[in-house]
Every structure is written in C-alpha cells, then in structure tokens.
Write a protein that holds these residues in place. Structure first.
Motif, PDB file in Angstrom:
ATOM      1  N   TYR A 113      35.170  39.480  39.365  1.00 31.53           N
ATOM      2  CA  TYR A 113      35.966  38.923  40.452  1.00 31.53           C
ATOM      3  C   TYR A 113      36.973  37.898  39.922  1.00 31.53           C
ATOM      4  O   TYR A 113      38.077  37.773  40.465  1.00 31.53           O
ATOM      5  CB  TYR A 113      35.067  38.264  41.494  1.00 31.53           C
ATOM      6  N   CYS A 114      36.605  37.177  38.867  1.00 30.43           N
ATOM      7  CA  CYS A 114      37.549  36.246  38.246  1.00 30.43           C
ATOM      8  C   CYS A 114      38.778  36.990  37.743  1.00 30.43           C
ATOM      9  O   CYS A 114      39.917  36.559  37.953  1.00 30.43           O
ATOM     10  CB  CYS A 114      36.882  35.515  37.079  1.00 30.43           C
ATOM     11  N   ALA A 115      38.529  38.099  37.052  1.00 30.48           N
ATOM     12  CA  ALA A 115      39.640  38.893  36.532  1.00 30.48           C
ATOM     13  C   ALA A 115      40.503  39.423  37.677  1.00 30.48           C
ATOM     14  O   ALA A 115      41.737  39.325  37.654  1.00 30.48           O
ATOM     15  CB  ALA A 115      39.104  40.051  35.700  1.00 30.48           C
ATOM     16  N   LYS A 116      39.855  39.967  38.706  1.00 37.02           N
ATOM     17  CA  LYS A 116      40.588  40.528  39.843  1.00 37.02           C
ATOM     18  C   LYS A 116      41.408  39.466  40.559  1.00 37.02           C
ATOM     19  O   LYS A 116      42.558  39.698  40.954  1.00 37.02           O
ATOM     20  CB  LYS A 116      39.614  41.172  40.821  1.00 37.02           C
ATOM     21  N   GLY A 117      40.812  38.269  40.726  1.00 37.37           N
ATOM     22  CA  GLY A 117      41.490  37.205  41.448  1.00 37.37           C
ATOM     23  C   GLY A 117      42.747  36.690  40.786  1.00 37.37           C
ATOM     24  O   GLY A 117      43.552  36.006  41.421  1.00 37.37           O
TER      25      GLY A 117
END
Length: 282
Positions: A113-117
């Motif tokens: 989710y960090c990467a996606k965000g």
C-alpha cells in the motif's frame, strides 16, 4: 504484531549481562511487566525501554541492529526499493512492488500500500487497514516509521494528530538513531505540505516547529527538505511571491550542485502546487 522479537532480543541481552527481572525495578519496570514484554504479551514505553537498554550499556541503535537481523531486513530492503522508485519517479517500479506484495501477509500488504500510495489513490479499505495497524503500535521501529514516512500524509487528519502526539512524547529518543530521525523527518515534510494544501495553517506551523527540534548538524538532506517545506508554507499562508521565490532559489541551488533526484522530487511538489493555485484562480 511484530513485538515478540523486541522482547526476545531484550531477554537475550538481559541474560547476557547477567541481570534478573527484578534488576529493572529501579526504573519503574515491575517484574511482571518486564516478563510480559519479553514474552511478547505487551510493550513498554519507548523512553522506558531506552533507560533499560542504557542499564545494559546498549544503545537504541545497537538494539535496532540486533532486531533487524533476519526477516525485518527484507522489509527494509523493500522500503529502500520504494524510496529509490519515489525519488526517480519510477511509477512502473512502484506498481511492480504493489503487485508483488499485495496478496501476501498483512505486513507485506501494508508495504504494498505504501508503494501504491505514491503513484495513485488508496481505497477506503486499504487506508483503514493501515490506520488499524498503526493505531495499535506502541513501539515505533523501522517498519512502523517507514509506513508512516511513506503514506502518513494520506491518512485521516484526526488520526495523524493522535499519532504525532505519540511520536513527539518521545521525540528526543528518536534523535538518537539516524535512520529513525530521517523517517520521522520524511513524515513531517510530507505532512507540512499536506496541511498547507488543506489550508490548515496551525497544524502546518506546529509540524514546522517540531521538525526544527529534530534536526541535527549533519542532517543536510532533511534541512533542504525542511527549507522547501518552510517556503511552501510561506507561499500558502504568508507571502505567495516570497514563498515562490524561495522555492525556485532552492531548486536552482540543487541544480547547481548536481542533486538531480532530490531536485526532481521537490520540483514535482512545486509544479503540483502551482497547478493547484492556477486551478483555484480559474
């Protein structure tokens, strides 16, 4: 939670130094509290943990290195990949990381989710999962701070205020470990920009002051980013002409010294702010 290894590592150090559970009672840590900590049943306050480690002539940095030997290293390497992709504006790499880890166990999912965000919006369920996890954090290690540094600015503002209060109740402790301090500063930098965009001047000003408290003489990159955030704040609330001039001067300086990736990252924020301003005026 990943707290079990914190307690186990502490227990190993305690035994190595030939100390009993009762030897820490002078620090206000009861035998039962310390036993629960060592067995992964509960945590102890960060400041208290720091004092207990000092009793064993062990720094927080050394303790962190011991803990990070093993599975946690994998987390750190992925966060490093995310950081590189962010600085190089490599959306494809961020997408790859997201796809590789989004179906794995929770801790890898949160990294995904960090990467996606960093390249698109997170959905409500993803944001809630992140908030649920961080809300239960008592000891802010590298993993937890890395989550916050990357996507803290995307979370609910009320939730972030609570998290900030927790962090800064032990702010001086975080200055003792370089990588911890860097992660907290990254979080503050993004939050100052976010609060400025939200027209929340009191919150942005408060975090600017907190970021100043954390700076050390050697934190050159953090000083550059804080300088940009301060100019961004000035542009948003004090004097738009002066703030814009200061941001452009900093970008020119970074270009002159060849800090290409850092300049590109700040230039994206500058361009986004100018675009946002133009849209509001039209």
């Amino acid at each position: 939670m990943v707290y079990l290894k914190y307690g186990k590592t502490f227990r190993d150090l305690r035994i190595q130094h030939e100390l009993s559970l009762s030897d820490f009672q002078d620090l206000g840590i009861s035998k039962s509290s310390l036993s629960n900590f060592e067995n992964g049943k509960s945590m102890i306050a960060f400041d208290t943990l720091d004092l207990a480690l000092q009793k064993m002539n062990t720094s927080l940095h050394d303790y962190s290195l011991i803990i990070n030997d093993g599975v946690q290293d994998d987390y750190i390497s992925i966060f490093t990949e995310i950081e590189y992709a962010y600085y190089f504006n490599d959306t494809k790499e961020l997408q790859r990381i997201y796809e590789d880890y989004r179906e794995q166990d929770e801790q890898y999912q949160l990294i995904a989710y960090c990467a996606k965000g960093l390249y698109t919006h997170l959905n409500a369920d993803e944001l809630q999962q992140l908030e649920n996890y961080l809300n239960g954090v008592q000891y802010w290690g590298i993993y937890e701070l890395s989550l916050l540094a990357n996507i803290g600015h995307l979370l609910n503002s009320t939730f972030i205020e609570t998290i900030s209060s927790r962090l800064f109740s032990s702010s001086m402790t975080y200055t003792k470990i370089l990588y911890y301090r860097v992660l907290v500063q990254r979080f503050l930098y993004k939050m100052i920009l976010s609060y400025s965009d939200q027209n929340n001047q009191p919150a942005a000003k408060d975090l600017l002051e907190k970021s100043e408290q954390l700076l050390m003489p050697s934190d050159v990159l953090d000083r550059v980013k804080r300088s940009f955030a301060k100019s961004y704040y000035t542009y948003s609330f004090i004097d738009s002409k002066r703030g814009k001039k200061e941001m452009l001067e900093l970008l020119r300086c970074l270009k002159k010294i060849g800090a290409t990736e850092v300049r590109a990252t700040l230039k994206r924020e500058y361009t986004r702010k100018m675009t946002q301003k133009n849209r509001s005026e039209n």
